[in-house]
Design a protein around this motif. Structure first.
Motif, PDB file in Angstrom:
ATOM      1  N   GLN A 433      42.976 -39.366  56.952  1.00 16.88           N
ATOM      2  CA  GLN A 433      41.819 -39.968  57.604  1.00 16.88           C
ATOM      3  C   GLN A 433      40.644 -39.008  57.652  1.00 16.88           C
ATOM      4  N   SER A 434      39.477 -39.608  57.804  1.00 12.98           N
ATOM      5  CA  SER A 434      38.244 -38.867  58.044  1.00 12.98           C
ATOM      6  C   SER A 434      37.517 -39.559  59.188  1.00 12.98           C
ATOM      7  N   HIS A 435      37.354 -38.857  60.298  1.00 11.60           N
ATOM      8  CA  HIS A 435      36.701 -39.443  61.475  1.00 11.60           C
ATOM      9  C   HIS A 435      37.351 -40.770  61.869  1.00 11.60           C
ATOM     10  N   ASN A 436      38.699 -40.755  61.908  1.00 12.42           N
ATOM     11  CA  ASN A 436      39.494 -41.922  62.311  1.00 12.42           C
ATOM     12  C   ASN A 436      39.374 -43.107  61.353  1.00 12.42           C
ATOM     13  N   LEU A 437      38.899 -42.845  60.142  1.00 14.15           N
ATOM     14  CA  LEU A 437      38.849 -43.881  59.121  1.00 14.15           C
ATOM     15  C   LEU A 437      39.726 -43.452  57.949  1.00 14.15           C
ATOM     16  N   LEU A 438      40.540 -44.389  57.420  1.00 12.70           N
ATOM     17  CA  LEU A 438      41.292 -44.103  56.214  1.00 12.70           C
ATOM     18  C   LEU A 438      40.321 -43.874  55.056  1.00 12.70           C
ATOM     19  N   TYR A 439      40.752 -43.063  54.086  1.00  9.02           N
ATOM     20  CA  TYR A 439      39.872 -42.791  52.943  1.00  9.02           C
ATOM     21  C   TYR A 439      39.455 -44.084  52.249  1.00  9.02           C
ATOM     22  N   THR A 440      40.353 -45.078  52.225  1.00  7.05           N
ATOM     23  CA  THR A 440      40.015 -46.356  51.587  1.00  7.05           C
ATOM     24  C   THR A 440      38.895 -47.069  52.328  1.00  7.05           C
ATOM     25  N   GLU A 441      38.716 -46.741  53.599  1.00  7.84           N
ATOM     26  CA  GLU A 441      37.649 -47.362  54.379  1.00  7.84           C
ATOM     27  C   GLU A 441      36.328 -46.607  54.224  1.00  7.84           C
ATOM     28  N   VAL A 442      36.419 -45.379  53.751  1.00  2.29           N
ATOM     29  CA  VAL A 442      35.217 -44.577  53.529  1.00  2.29           C
ATOM     30  C   VAL A 442      34.626 -44.877  52.154  1.00  2.29           C
ATOM     31  N   VAL A 443      35.486 -45.003  51.140  1.00  2.00           N
ATOM     32  CA  VAL A 443      35.037 -45.225  49.763  1.00  2.00           C
ATOM     33  C   VAL A 443      35.607 -46.538  49.268  1.00  2.00           C
ATOM     34  N   ASP A 444      34.753 -47.507  49.045  1.00  2.00           N
ATOM     35  CA  ASP A 444      35.180 -48.784  48.484  1.00  2.00           C
ATOM     36  C   ASP A 444      35.557 -48.549  47.022  1.00  2.00           C
ATOM     37  N   GLY A 445      36.745 -48.993  46.642  1.00  2.00           N
ATOM     38  CA  GLY A 445      37.230 -48.714  45.293  1.00  2.00           C
ATOM     39  C   GLY A 445      37.967 -47.402  45.193  1.00  2.00           C
ATOM     40  N   TYR A 446      38.324 -46.817  46.341  1.00  2.00           N
ATOM     41  CA  TYR A 446      39.011 -45.516  46.360  1.00  2.00           C
ATOM     42  C   TYR A 446      40.290 -45.535  45.529  1.00  2.00           C
ATOM     43  N   PHE A 447      41.026 -46.657  45.565  1.00  2.00           N
ATOM     44  CA  PHE A 447      42.316 -46.704  44.880  1.00  2.00           C
ATOM     45  C   PHE A 447      42.177 -46.740  43.360  1.00  2.00           C
ATOM     46  N   ALA A 448      40.964 -46.782  42.834  1.00  2.00           N
ATOM     47  CA  ALA A 448      40.793 -46.646  41.383  1.00  2.00           C
ATOM     48  C   ALA A 448      41.246 -45.278  40.906  1.00  2.00           C
ATOM     49  N   ARG A 449      41.320 -44.305  41.823  1.00  2.00           N
ATOM     50  CA  ARG A 449      41.874 -42.980  41.489  1.00  2.00           C
ATOM     51  C   ARG A 449      43.321 -43.088  41.037  1.00  2.00           C
ATOM     52  N   HIS A 450      44.005 -44.133  41.463  1.00  2.00           N
ATOM     53  CA  HIS A 450      45.437 -44.257  41.212  1.00  2.00           C
ATOM     54  C   HIS A 450      45.739 -45.049  39.943  1.00  2.00           C
ATOM     55  N   ARG A 451      44.727 -45.232  39.101  1.00  2.00           N
ATOM     56  CA  ARG A 451      44.981 -45.875  37.807  1.00  2.00           C
ATOM     57  C   ARG A 451      45.721 -44.947  36.854  1.00  2.00           C
ATOM     58  N   VAL A 452      45.786 -43.669  37.188  1.00  2.00           N
ATOM     59  CA  VAL A 452      46.586 -42.709  36.435  1.00  2.00           C
ATOM     60  C   VAL A 452      47.476 -41.959  37.419  1.00  2.00           C
ATOM     61  N   LYS A 453      48.452 -41.258  36.893  1.00  2.00           N
ATOM     62  CA  LYS A 453      49.352 -40.483  37.744  1.00  2.00           C
ATOM     63  C   LYS A 453      48.583 -39.328  38.392  1.00  2.00           C
ATOM     64  N   PRO A 454      48.775 -39.092  39.688  1.00  2.00           N
ATOM     65  CA  PRO A 454      48.070 -37.976  40.340  1.00  2.00           C
ATOM     66  C   PRO A 454      48.553 -36.629  39.817  1.00  2.00           C
ATOM     67  N   GLY A 455      47.776 -35.583  40.101  1.00  2.00           N
ATOM     68  CA  GLY A 455      48.073 -34.285  39.498  1.00  2.00           C
ATOM     69  C   GLY A 455      48.213 -33.158  40.508  1.00  2.00           C
ATOM     70  N   VAL A 456      48.815 -32.066  40.035  1.00  2.00           N
ATOM     71  CA  VAL A 456      48.927 -30.843  40.833  1.00  2.00           C
ATOM     72  C   VAL A 456      47.549 -30.210  40.998  1.00  2.00           C
ATOM     73  N   THR A 457      46.769 -30.274  39.950  1.00  2.00           N
ATOM     74  CA  THR A 457      45.373 -29.816  39.998  1.00  2.00           C
ATOM     75  C   THR A 457      44.517 -30.853  39.302  1.00  2.00           C
ATOM     76  N   GLY A 458      43.195 -30.748  39.475  1.00  2.00           N
ATOM     77  CA  GLY A 458      42.352 -31.774  38.894  1.00  2.00           C
ATOM     78  C   GLY A 458      40.929 -31.326  38.653  1.00  2.00           C
ATOM     79  N   TRP A 459      40.142 -32.238  38.090  1.00  2.00           N
ATOM     80  CA  TRP A 459      38.749 -31.969  37.754  1.00  2.00           C
ATOM     81  C   TRP A 459      37.936 -31.650  39.004  1.00  2.00           C
ATOM     82  N   ALA A 460      38.203 -32.350  40.085  1.00  2.00           N
ATOM     83  CA  ALA A 460      37.471 -32.083  41.326  1.00  2.00           C
ATOM     84  C   ALA A 460      37.764 -30.671  41.844  1.00  2.00           C
ATOM     85  N   GLN A 461      39.016 -30.241  41.744  1.00  2.00           N
ATOM     86  CA  GLN A 461      39.413 -28.939  42.290  1.00  2.00           C
ATOM     87  C   GLN A 461      38.754 -27.775  41.549  1.00  2.00           C
ATOM     88  N   ILE A 462      38.650 -27.873  40.222  1.00  2.00           N
ATOM     89  CA  ILE A 462      38.041 -26.761  39.491  1.00  2.00           C
ATOM     90  C   ILE A 462      36.523 -26.789  39.593  1.00  2.00           C
TER      91      ILE A 462
END
Length: 512
Positions: A433-462
């Motif tokens: 959560q962020s400020h008592n809101l689930l991430y899906t409630e903060v970003v509409d379309g958040y679950f589009a991140r899950h169209r691929v398998k999640p990773g140990v590291t990623g583009w955002a992290q680097i």
């Protein structure tokens, strides 16, 4: 409307929304009993016709090559001065034959199911390969040194192997087709006469590998009948997303007029979060596009809106990448992992490893391994409360391993066993959560991140987006980076991210 550029796909997501409709669009709708029963029938993975054709190409090239080499070794022997010339001729002919079969459409699903209609074409290709081989030998003035008996026997043996293999494969494919092992599962989006016309057209295709699993439509039963062409309407669009989380669906076919642009775009804003191909039916459209704009199911034209990311052979290459580099990572970091386990045991009571439920591919819940960095009685498996600077729940060893990301090293085993990939969008805890809101409630379309398998590291992290997610903007930025990765994936990009990760970890500013 025949193409949506990847850069414009982010615009399909509305501004951040917290209303009930937005949350339902993310896949929290309740399916009817019938829809859930239908979804349960399609839980098993299928074999892609593309993958099957690729495997068959490899097998046939191997059969041709090894039969030729066997005849050469038996009748000529390895000690001939033309060893490399024979090997090159056999290998080149094997490759040329497979290319010829490809040009002759011999790897299409229709040719595989009914090989008798294509055996003549294959025989002509095989004969043409030997004609080209003889011509090459004549032009290079090398034909006198080669054994005509070997190549004559290879011609016959190769033909027998190809014909026999195709007949055996046809029996297996027909069996797999009957029991649903080889098929592309599709859902029709939209009902009424447009859907009925589309379904009738698909059913008329002679070599159709599409299995229609049901129809979903937001309109009520007066405007969209409960049964169309024998297929039931299973629910609305929000329920479709939940259905596709349970069943293994390959394709969504939108049976709406291309001219209904607002309605189509409204649907795509909800549907693009799914890891499936999305096609817009064009079989009854009066608009005409260039042939390259269409893909076809038989002779039924479709406009390609979205393609499933990292599919077919790309997924095989990525899985091989994960296995190889996971084993290297485990071997390389095993001393550090052993030392960390000892330090955790000496520092505080409790298990060495911490298991946390997170969202994986297609929103499935997976267990991710980490070294325990908090006191056991204060651990937060659901991650409802974000870890902050000087958090009293974190142990002394925990602070160090979190700052250096050593706590993430056990995820090499997740990647090895397949619940994670080495590189991909970082998975978040199911109740993060962020400020008592689930991430899906903060970003509409958040679950589009899950169209691929999640990773140990990623583009955002680097790119510096690691550590505490204490603002809505950070969540949105991570999501944007993750979506960029999905749209631009390549093995080279994975390797680049993997190699840059240790360097980027030197920046510990946001890691607590």
């Amino acid at each position: 409307m025949n193409h949506i550029d990847p850069a414009d796909r982010f615009s399909l997501r509305a501004v951040p929304s917290t209303d009930a409709g937005s949350r339902a669009a993310e896949g929290t709708a309740q399916l009817s009993k019938i829809a859930r029963q239908v979804a349960a029938q399609y839980c098993r993975d299928t074999m892609s016709p593309v993958m099957l054709g690729g495997v068959l190409r490899i097998v046939e090239a191997g059969l041709i090559f090894f039969s030729g080499m066997a005849l050469f070794l038996v009748y000529v022997g390895i000690d001939t001065h033309l060893y490399w010339e024979y090997s090159l001729a056999i290998a080149g002919s094997s490759l040329l034959a497979v290319v010829g079969f490809e040009v002759a459409d011999s790897y299409q699903i229709g040719a595989l199911i009914h090989p008798a209609r294509h055996l003549r074409r294959m025989a002509l290709v095989w004969t043409a390969v030997f004609a080209a081989l003889a011509m090459a030998g004549f032009l290079l003035k090398m034909s006198e040194g080669f054994s005509r008996a070997v190549f004559g026997m290879w011609f016959i043996a190769g033909l027998v192997l190809l014909v026999g293999g195709r007949l055996m494969m046809a029996r297996m494919i027909r069996k797999w087709t009957r029991n649903g092992r080889i098929e592309r599962r599709a859902l029709i989006v939209g009902g009424g006469k447009a859907a009925e016309s589309l379904i009738r057209s698909l059913e008329l295709q002679p070599y159709n590998d599409i299995r229609i699993c049901g129809i979903f439509d937001d309109r009520d039963d007066r405007r969209s009948p409960r049964v169309v062409a024998g297929y039931p309407k299973l629910g609305n669009i929000s329920e479709l997303i939940e259905f596709a989380r349970i069943a293994r669906i390959d394709m969504l076919i939108v049976a709406l007029p291309i001219t209904a642009e607002k309605r189509v775009l409204s649907l795509l804003k909800k549907l693009w979060v799914l890891p499936v191909d999305i096609r817009l039916s064009a079989h009854s459209s009066q608009l005409q596009f260039r042939p390259r704009s269409y893909s076809f199911i038989g002779s039924v034209p479709m406009l390609d809106i979205f393609d499933k990311p990292i599919n077919d052979w790309d997924s095989v290459a990525k899985r091989a990448f994960d296995i190889i580099f996971s084993l290297i990572g485990i071997a390389l970091f095993s001393p550090i992992m052993l030392a960390t386990a000892i330090a955790i045991k000496l520092d505080s009571r409790g298990p060495v490893l911490f298991k946390q439920k997170r969202h994986g591919f297609n929103n499935e819940v997976i267990e991710v391994y980490k070294f325990r960095s908090m006191y056991t009685d204060q651990s937060d498996p659901t991650a409802k409360k974000t870890v902050t600077k000087n958090d009293p729940r974190v142990t002394r060893v925990g602070r160090f391993i979190r700052k250096t990301s050593i706590d993430e090293l056990p995820q090499f085993f997740n990647a090895l066993f397949g619940s994670l990939s080495l590189v991909g969008p970082r998975p978040h805890a199911v109740a993060a959560q962020s400020h008592n809101l689930l991430y899906t409630e903060v970003v509409d379309g958040y679950f589009a991140r899950h169209r691929v398998k999640p990773g140990v590291t990623g583009w955002a992290q680097i790119n510096g987006l690691r550590g505490e997610l204490n603002t809505d903007e950070k969540i949105r930025m991570r999501t944007e980076y993750d979506l960029f990765y999905i749209e631009n994936w390549s093995l080279w990009l994975d390797l680049k991210i993997l190699l840059l990760t240790p360097i980027r970890l030197l920046n510990t500013e946001n890691a607590y």
